[in-house]
Design a protein around this motif. Structure first.
Motif, PDB file in Angstrom:
ATOM      1  N   LEU A  79       0.832  -1.202   0.000  1.00 55.61           N
ATOM      2  CA  LEU A  79       0.000   0.000   0.000  1.00 55.61           C
ATOM      3  C   LEU A  79       0.867   1.253   0.000  1.00 55.61           C
ATOM      4  CD1 LEU A  79      -2.644   1.521   0.175  1.00 55.61           C
ATOM      5  CD2 LEU A  79      -2.642   1.136   2.650  1.00 55.61           C
ATOM      6  N   ARG A  80       1.934   1.252   0.796  1.00 56.31           N
ATOM      7  CA  ARG A  80       2.845   2.412   0.796  1.00 56.31           C
ATOM      8  C   ARG A  80       3.534   2.543  -0.570  1.00 56.31           C
ATOM      9  NH1 ARG A  80      -0.015   1.818   4.367  1.00 56.31           N
ATOM     10  NH2 ARG A  80       0.386   1.950   6.618  1.00 56.31           N
ATOM     11  N   ASP A  81       3.901   1.408  -1.150  1.00 55.69           N
ATOM     12  CA  ASP A  81       4.575   1.407  -2.447  1.00 55.69           C
ATOM     13  C   ASP A  81       3.655   1.911  -3.554  1.00 55.69           C
ATOM     14  OD1 ASP A  81       6.897   0.849  -4.004  1.00 55.69           O
ATOM     15  OD2 ASP A  81       5.927  -0.958  -4.761  1.00 55.69           O
ATOM     16  N   TYR A  82       2.360   1.765  -3.357  1.00 55.64           N
ATOM     17  CA  TYR A  82       1.378   2.228  -4.332  1.00 55.64           C
ATOM     18  C   TYR A  82       1.553   3.710  -4.624  1.00 55.64           C
ATOM     19  CZ  TYR A  82      -3.291   3.092  -6.363  1.00 55.64           C
ATOM     20  OH  TYR A  82      -4.333   3.456  -7.186  1.00 55.64           O
ATOM     21  N   GLY A  83       1.869   4.469  -3.599  1.00 53.22           N
ATOM     22  CA  GLY A  83       2.020   5.905  -3.782  1.00 53.22           C
ATOM     23  C   GLY A  83       3.128   6.270  -4.746  1.00 53.22           C
ATOM     24  N   ASN A  84       4.223   5.497  -4.728  1.00 52.12           N
ATOM     25  CA  ASN A  84       5.373   5.786  -5.578  1.00 52.12           C
ATOM     26  C   ASN A  84       5.252   5.169  -6.974  1.00 52.12           C
ATOM     27  OD1 ASN A  84       6.552   7.030  -3.299  1.00 52.12           O
ATOM     28  ND2 ASN A  84       7.327   5.055  -2.589  1.00 52.12           N
ATOM     29  N   ARG A  85       4.320   4.245  -7.147  1.00 53.14           N
ATOM     30  CA  ARG A  85       4.136   3.564  -8.431  1.00 53.14           C
ATOM     31  C   ARG A  85       2.929   4.107  -9.207  1.00 53.14           C
ATOM     32  NH1 ARG A  85       5.964  -1.695  -9.092  1.00 53.14           N
ATOM     33  NH2 ARG A  85       3.935  -2.324  -9.905  1.00 53.14           N
ATOM     34  N   VAL A  86       1.885   4.522  -8.471  1.00 55.22           N
ATOM     35  CA  VAL A  86       0.628   4.906  -9.110  1.00 55.22           C
ATOM     36  C   VAL A  86       0.137   6.267  -8.615  1.00 55.22           C
ATOM     37  CG1 VAL A  86      -1.770   4.245  -9.540  1.00 55.22           C
ATOM     38  CG2 VAL A  86      -0.009   2.465  -9.316  1.00 55.22           C
ATOM     39  N   GLY A  87      -0.002   6.392  -7.303  1.00 58.04           N
ATOM     40  CA  GLY A  87      -0.622   7.586  -6.727  1.00 58.04           C
ATOM     41  C   GLY A  87       0.065   8.882  -7.094  1.00 58.04           C
ATOM     42  N   ILE A  88       1.390   8.883  -7.136  1.00 57.71           N
ATOM     43  CA  ILE A  88       2.128  10.117  -7.399  1.00 57.71           C
ATOM     44  C   ILE A  88       1.776  10.709  -8.756  1.00 57.71           C
ATOM     45  CG2 ILE A  88       4.105   8.785  -8.233  1.00 57.71           C
ATOM     46  CD1 ILE A  88       4.112  12.319  -6.625  1.00 57.71           C
ATOM     47  N   TYR A  89       1.486   9.878  -9.741  1.00 57.26           N
ATOM     48  CA  TYR A  89       1.189  10.390 -11.078  1.00 57.26           C
ATOM     49  C   TYR A  89      -0.169  11.090 -11.116  1.00 57.26           C
ATOM     50  CZ  TYR A  89       5.239   7.573 -12.023  1.00 57.26           C
ATOM     51  OH  TYR A  89       6.506   7.054 -11.978  1.00 57.26           O
ATOM     52  N   ARG A  90      -1.115  10.605 -10.333  1.00 60.93           N
ATOM     53  CA  ARG A  90      -2.399  11.299 -10.214  1.00 60.93           C
ATOM     54  C   ARG A  90      -2.214  12.633  -9.494  1.00 60.93           C
ATOM     55  NH1 ARG A  90      -4.834   5.915  -8.274  1.00 60.93           N
ATOM     56  NH2 ARG A  90      -5.426   4.890 -10.232  1.00 60.93           N
ATOM     57  N   VAL A  91      -1.378  12.625  -8.463  1.00 61.15           N
ATOM     58  CA  VAL A  91      -1.114  13.858  -7.718  1.00 61.15           C
ATOM     59  C   VAL A  91      -0.443  14.894  -8.617  1.00 61.15           C
ATOM     60  CG1 VAL A  91       0.209  14.851  -5.807  1.00 61.15           C
ATOM     61  CG2 VAL A  91      -1.026  12.695  -5.478  1.00 61.15           C
ATOM     62  N   LEU A  92       0.539  14.461  -9.402  1.00 61.23           N
ATOM     63  CA  LEU A  92       1.222  15.387 -10.309  1.00 61.23           C
ATOM     64  C   LEU A  92       0.246  15.982 -11.321  1.00 61.23           C
ATOM     65  CD1 LEU A  92       4.567  13.490 -11.065  1.00 61.23           C
ATOM     66  CD2 LEU A  92       4.198  15.405  -9.484  1.00 61.23           C
ATOM     67  N   LYS A  93      -0.658  15.172 -11.819  1.00 61.96           N
ATOM     68  CA  LYS A  93      -1.653  15.658 -12.780  1.00 61.96           C
ATOM     69  C   LYS A  93      -2.549  16.710 -12.137  1.00 61.96           C
ATOM     70  CE  LYS A  93      -5.269  14.026 -15.961  1.00 61.96           C
ATOM     71  NZ  LYS A  93      -6.008  12.828 -16.456  1.00 61.96           N
ATOM     72  N   ALA A  94      -2.945  16.470 -10.879  1.00 65.55           N
ATOM     73  CA  ALA A  94      -3.794  17.430 -10.169  1.00 65.55           C
ATOM     74  C   ALA A  94      -3.042  18.734  -9.911  1.00 65.55           C
ATOM     75  CB  ALA A  94      -4.280  16.828  -8.854  1.00 65.55           C
ATOM     76  N   LEU A  95      -1.774  18.643  -9.553  1.00 69.38           N
ATOM     77  CA  LEU A  95      -0.967  19.845  -9.322  1.00 69.38           C
ATOM     78  C   LEU A  95      -0.837  20.664 -10.601  1.00 69.38           C
ATOM     79  CD1 LEU A  95       1.902  18.278  -7.173  1.00 69.38           C
ATOM     80  CD2 LEU A  95       0.083  19.769  -6.332  1.00 69.38           C
ATOM     81  N   ALA A  96      -0.559  19.977 -11.710  1.00 72.54           N
ATOM     82  CA  ALA A  96      -0.391  20.666 -12.989  1.00 72.54           C
ATOM     83  C   ALA A  96      -1.685  21.354 -13.418  1.00 72.54           C
ATOM     84  CB  ALA A  96       0.063  19.673 -14.052  1.00 72.54           C
TER      85      ALA A  96
END
Length: 310
Positions: A79-96
């Motif tokens: 679950l923690r690894d999910y953030g670095n494999r999947v979640g971060i890309y959604r976060v980056l898209k939201a930031l952009a």
């Protein structure tokens, strides 16, 4: 039995504090400052990218959000690894989508082991700050200073090498420190630390090797504190973040510059059922004319410049 007269005799008792790390100062009595472009509220969005070892040591305590089940705790590790494999890309898209410049607090071990992730973060744009070696290598009271000194130096040097950035900021794993941590940070060229949350503005912290600025990164409204520790809902987190932002914005208009700092964890807010909540928060934050949004280092530089001109 009566106490001796010297029982309440404390040699360091004085107006203010009983230490020399930073001066006594009431926020409401400080000289007001204004952020660039005449803005009153500086906004720092911090993204914490973390590595939790599967075989954690738990010294001197089990780090929050670490492994909790008998080894191998693959349920929580993945679950923690999910953030670095999947979640971060959604976060980056939201930031952009909201033109937000983030600050990336990343464990040095994670940065070294995932060059593709570091490259993607560099392409997105933003400042990197050191987040220790990993989430199981804590800094704590009683830790041999030689051990902590090596840990700080390894973390900072590795991140500088991997990212190519100067690395001016620091966020301790679990925000935990020893009495030596500020001295070691300054010794390694760190200009600001995000561990202490006792203010709504940056302030100077004295060390044995020069001045270090404390940049408060709020704990009370960060996603993992609200949702993982306090067990509040996603909607409640959104409300709390908005309320904190609105209050600081109004206070900044009345009393002078303030800092709003929000810490996010992609393994939490990057989940499919939570990303809309993050998007709602970012839309609220970015929709005000009195807001200056920048990286932590840019806010630090602007603060020093404004203080010099005040």
């Amino acid at each position: 039995m009566a106490l001796n007269d010297d029982y309440l005799d404390y040699p360091l008792r004085r107006h203010g504090y009983d230490h020399d790390r930073y001066a006594w100062s009431m926020l409401s009595e400080r000289t007001p400052i204004t952020w660039p472009e005449g803005k009153t509220l500086a906004v720092w969005i911090n993204i914490s990218l973390q590595f939790y070892p599967l075989n954690q040591r738990g010294e001197p305590f089990k780090v929050p959000n670490g492994m909790t089940m008998p080894y191998p705790d693959l349920r929580h590790f993945s679950l923690r690894d999910y953030g670095n494999r999947v979640g971060i890309y959604r976060v980056l898209k939201a930031l952009a989508a909201h033109s937000i410049t983030p600050t990336f607090a990343i464990n040095a071990q994670l940065a070294e082991q995932t060059p593709y992730l570091v490259q993607r973060l560099k392409e997105h744009g933003g400042e990197f700050i050191a987040h220790g070696w990993n989430m199981d290598h804590l800094h704590y009271g009683g830790q041999p200073i030689e051990e902590e000194a090596e840990l700080v130096k390894r973390s900072v040097d590795t991140l500088r090498r991997v990212t190519g950035q100067p690395i001016r900021g620091w966020l301790s794993p679990a925000k935990n420190q020893s009495f030596n941590t500020p001295d070691l940070l300054a010794e390694n060229g760190i200009a600001y630390c995000a561990d202490w949350v006792n203010d709504d503005m940056p302030y100077a912290c004295e060390t044995n090797t020069g001045s270090l600025t404390m940049m408060p990164l709020a704990t009370e409204i960060e996603d993992q504190f609200v949702m993982s520790q306090n067990l509040h809902s996603e909607d409640s987190w959104v409300t709390q973040v908005k309320d904190a932002f609105d209050f600081l914005l109004e206070e900044s208009r009345e009393q002078g510059g303030r800092l709003f700092a929000l810490n996010l964890h992609p393994w939490l807010v990057g989940q499919p059922h939570r990303i809309a909540c993050l998007e709602e928060v970012l839309a609220h934050i970015s929709g005000h004319p009195d807001v200056w949004q920048a990286s932590a280092g840019e806010i630090l530089d602007a603060f020093h410049q404004a203080a010099e001109q005040a």
